[in-house]
Write a protein that holds these residues in place. Structure first.
Motif, PDB file in Angstrom:
ATOM      1  N   ASP A 219      -0.613   0.116 -12.277  1.00  0.00           N
ATOM      2  CA  ASP A 219      -0.262   0.311 -10.872  1.00  0.00           C
ATOM      3  C   ASP A 219       0.824  -0.705 -10.536  1.00  0.00           C
ATOM      4  O   ASP A 219       1.267  -1.469 -11.406  1.00  0.00           O
ATOM      5  N   ILE A 220       1.219  -0.747  -9.289  1.00  0.00           N
ATOM      6  CA  ILE A 220       2.176  -1.777  -8.868  1.00  0.00           C
ATOM      7  C   ILE A 220       1.386  -3.069  -8.716  1.00  0.00           C
ATOM      8  O   ILE A 220       0.598  -3.218  -7.784  1.00  0.00           O
ATOM      9  N   GLU A 221       1.592  -3.969  -9.640  1.00  0.00           N
ATOM     10  CA  GLU A 221       0.839  -5.218  -9.682  1.00  0.00           C
ATOM     11  C   GLU A 221       1.758  -6.443  -9.631  1.00  0.00           C
ATOM     12  O   GLU A 221       1.295  -7.569  -9.748  1.00  0.00           O
TER      13      GLU A 221
ATOM     14  N   GLU B 171       0.832  -1.207   0.000  1.00  0.00           N
ATOM     15  CA  GLU B 171       0.000   0.000   0.000  1.00  0.00           C
ATOM     16  C   GLU B 171       0.870   1.262   0.000  1.00  0.00           C
ATOM     17  O   GLU B 171       0.572   2.232  -0.706  1.00  0.00           O
ATOM     18  N   GLU B 172       1.949   1.270   0.786  1.00  0.00           N
ATOM     19  CA  GLU B 172       2.856   2.420   0.818  1.00  0.00           C
ATOM     20  C   GLU B 172       3.555   2.603  -0.527  1.00  0.00           C
ATOM     21  O   GLU B 172       3.718   3.734  -0.994  1.00  0.00           O
ATOM     22  N   ALA B 173       3.967   1.500  -1.142  1.00  0.00           N
ATOM     23  CA  ALA B 173       4.614   1.581  -2.454  1.00  0.00           C
ATOM     24  C   ALA B 173       3.652   2.158  -3.485  1.00  0.00           C
ATOM     25  O   ALA B 173       4.036   3.000  -4.298  1.00  0.00           O
ATOM     26  N   ARG B 174       2.407   1.728  -3.434  1.00  0.00           N
ATOM     27  CA  ARG B 174       1.413   2.260  -4.367  1.00  0.00           C
ATOM     28  C   ARG B 174       1.167   3.750  -4.135  1.00  0.00           C
ATOM     29  O   ARG B 174       1.016   4.511  -5.087  1.00  0.00           O
ATOM     30  N   ARG B 175       1.127   4.167  -2.866  1.00  0.00           N
ATOM     31  CA  ARG B 175       0.956   5.597  -2.575  1.00  0.00           C
ATOM     32  C   ARG B 175       2.160   6.400  -3.068  1.00  0.00           C
ATOM     33  O   ARG B 175       1.999   7.463  -3.666  1.00  0.00           O
ATOM     34  N   ARG B 176       3.355   5.884  -2.820  1.00  0.00           N
ATOM     35  CA  ARG B 176       4.556   6.590  -3.263  1.00  0.00           C
ATOM     36  C   ARG B 176       4.588   6.690  -4.782  1.00  0.00           C
ATOM     37  O   ARG B 176       4.915   7.712  -5.346  1.00  0.00           O
TER      38      ARG B 176
ATOM     39  N   TRP C 234       8.682  -4.450  -4.804  1.00  0.00           N
ATOM     40  CA  TRP C 234       7.415  -4.179  -5.478  1.00  0.00           C
ATOM     41  C   TRP C 234       7.787  -3.516  -6.785  1.00  0.00           C
ATOM     42  O   TRP C 234       8.524  -2.543  -6.807  1.00  0.00           O
ATOM     43  N   CYS C 235       7.299  -4.034  -7.874  1.00  0.00           N
ATOM     44  CA  CYS C 235       7.844  -3.713  -9.192  1.00  0.00           C
ATOM     45  C   CYS C 235       6.813  -3.027 -10.085  1.00  0.00           C
ATOM     46  O   CYS C 235       5.701  -3.516 -10.237  1.00  0.00           O
ATOM     47  N   TRP C 236       7.218  -1.890 -10.660  1.00  0.00           N
ATOM     48  CA  TRP C 236       6.378  -1.196 -11.635  1.00  0.00           C
ATOM     49  C   TRP C 236       7.166  -1.058 -12.932  1.00  0.00           C
ATOM     50  O   TRP C 236       8.294  -0.565 -12.933  1.00  0.00           O
ATOM     51  N   LEU C 237       6.570  -1.498 -14.033  1.00  0.00           N
ATOM     52  CA  LEU C 237       7.168  -1.418 -15.358  1.00  0.00           C
ATOM     53  C   LEU C 237       6.307  -0.492 -16.211  1.00  0.00           C
ATOM     54  O   LEU C 237       5.064  -0.577 -16.166  1.00  0.00           O
ATOM     55  N   GLU C 238       6.945   0.382 -16.961  1.00  0.00           N
ATOM     56  CA  GLU C 238       6.225   1.306 -17.840  1.00  0.00           C
ATOM     57  C   GLU C 238       5.131   0.552 -18.596  1.00  0.00           C
ATOM     58  O   GLU C 238       5.377  -0.493 -19.189  1.00  0.00           O
TER      59      GLU C 238
ATOM     60  N   ALA D  47       2.009   6.757  -6.769  1.00  0.00           N
ATOM     61  CA  ALA D  47       1.015   7.761  -7.159  1.00  0.00           C
ATOM     62  C   ALA D  47       1.566   9.174  -6.966  1.00  0.00           C
ATOM     63  O   ALA D  47       1.303  10.062  -7.784  1.00  0.00           O
ATOM     64  N   GLU D  48       2.362   9.374  -5.916  1.00  0.00           N
ATOM     65  CA  GLU D  48       2.960  10.688  -5.654  1.00  0.00           C
ATOM     66  C   GLU D  48       3.945  11.091  -6.750  1.00  0.00           C
ATOM     67  O   GLU D  48       4.013  12.257  -7.125  1.00  0.00           O
ATOM     68  N   VAL D  49       4.721  10.133  -7.231  1.00  0.00           N
ATOM     69  CA  VAL D  49       5.780  10.459  -8.203  1.00  0.00           C
ATOM     70  C   VAL D  49       5.340  10.244  -9.645  1.00  0.00           C
ATOM     71  O   VAL D  49       6.101  10.544 -10.567  1.00  0.00           O
ATOM     72  N   ARG D  50       4.140   9.763  -9.864  1.00  0.00           N
ATOM     73  CA  ARG D  50       3.671   9.476 -11.222  1.00  0.00           C
ATOM     74  C   ARG D  50       3.807  10.672 -12.173  1.00  0.00           C
ATOM     75  O   ARG D  50       4.227  10.487 -13.319  1.00  0.00           O
ATOM     76  N   PRO D  51       3.509  11.909 -11.737  1.00  0.00           N
ATOM     77  CA  PRO D  51       3.715  13.036 -12.656  1.00  0.00           C
ATOM     78  C   PRO D  51       5.175  13.161 -13.107  1.00  0.00           C
ATOM     79  O   PRO D  51       5.443  13.487 -14.265  1.00  0.00           O
ATOM     80  N   ARG D  52       6.111  12.867 -12.230  1.00  0.00           N
ATOM     81  CA  ARG D  52       7.532  12.923 -12.603  1.00  0.00           C
ATOM     82  C   ARG D  52       7.891  11.790 -13.555  1.00  0.00           C
ATOM     83  O   ARG D  52       8.699  11.951 -14.463  1.00  0.00           O
ATOM     84  N   VAL D  53       7.294  10.625 -13.352  1.00  0.00           N
ATOM     85  CA  VAL D  53       7.526   9.492 -14.253  1.00  0.00           C
ATOM     86  C   VAL D  53       7.013   9.843 -15.648  1.00  0.00           C
ATOM     87  O   VAL D  53       7.693   9.599 -16.653  1.00  0.00           O
ATOM     88  N   ASP D  54       5.829  10.436 -15.720  1.00  0.00           N
ATOM     89  CA  ASP D  54       5.279  10.853 -17.015  1.00  0.00           C
ATOM     90  C   ASP D  54       6.192  11.885 -17.674  1.00  0.00           C
ATOM     91  O   ASP D  54       6.414  11.838 -18.894  1.00  0.00           O
ATOM     92  N   GLU D  55       6.720  12.796 -16.876  1.00  0.00           N
ATOM     93  CA  GLU D  55       7.640  13.808 -17.400  1.00  0.00           C
ATOM     94  C   GLU D  55       8.925  13.154 -17.924  1.00  0.00           C
ATOM     95  O   GLU D  55       9.445  13.526 -18.977  1.00  0.00           O
ATOM     96  N   LEU D  56       9.411  12.152 -17.201  1.00  0.00           N
ATOM     97  CA  LEU D  56      10.596  11.407 -17.622  1.00  0.00           C
ATOM     98  C   LEU D  56      10.354  10.728 -18.968  1.00  0.00           C
ATOM     99  O   LEU D  56      11.190  10.805 -19.874  1.00  0.00           O
TER     100      LEU D  56
END
Length: 116
Positions: free
Chosen positions: A99-101, A5-10, A91-95, A12-21
């Motif tokens: 979400d983190i699944e 849950e914390e990883a998913r919240r984090r 916990w792994c997120w791939l472009e 979500a917080e940085v998602r705008p930066r990931v999109d910018e990247l």
């Protein structure tokens, strides 16, 4: 260490930066290709390419400051250290993931990815 849950919240917080990247990475790739073939680009020239490179590095550093492990940026691959069933996992997120699944044990790496 993050719970899922914390990883998913984090994330979500940085998602705008990931999109910018992702956008900066695409702009840089297109600009470099144009400069290599045509010598010019609607996206600019060498100064704009250097600025995009600097922006990419700044975004990667910003993500790392959030205790996120950046395993790749083309495609973007982010790992969030955690524990599952008493074992160290990432916990792994791939472009492309919504979400983190996924997660994998630390010692297994990406090849050991499993659905949450």
């Amino acid at each position: 260490m993050f719970t899922l849950e914390e990883a998913r919240r984090r994330y979500a917080e940085v998602r705008p930066r990931v999109d910018e990247l992702i956008a900066a990475r695409a702009d840089l790739a297109e600009l470099q290709a144009d400069l290599a073939t045509d010598g010019s680009s609607p996206l600019g020239g060498l100064p704009e390419a250097k600025a995009l490179e600097a922006r990419l590095h700044a975004l990667l550093e910003e993500l790392a400051e959030h205790e996120i492990q950046i395993k790749g940026y083309a495609p973007v691959l982010l790992d969030f250290p955690g524990v599952r069933d008493g074992r160290a996992v990432l916990w792994c997120w791939l472009e492309g993931d919504a979400d983190i699944e996924w997660y994998h044990r630390v010692e297994c790496g990406f090849a050991g990815r499993r659905r949450v």
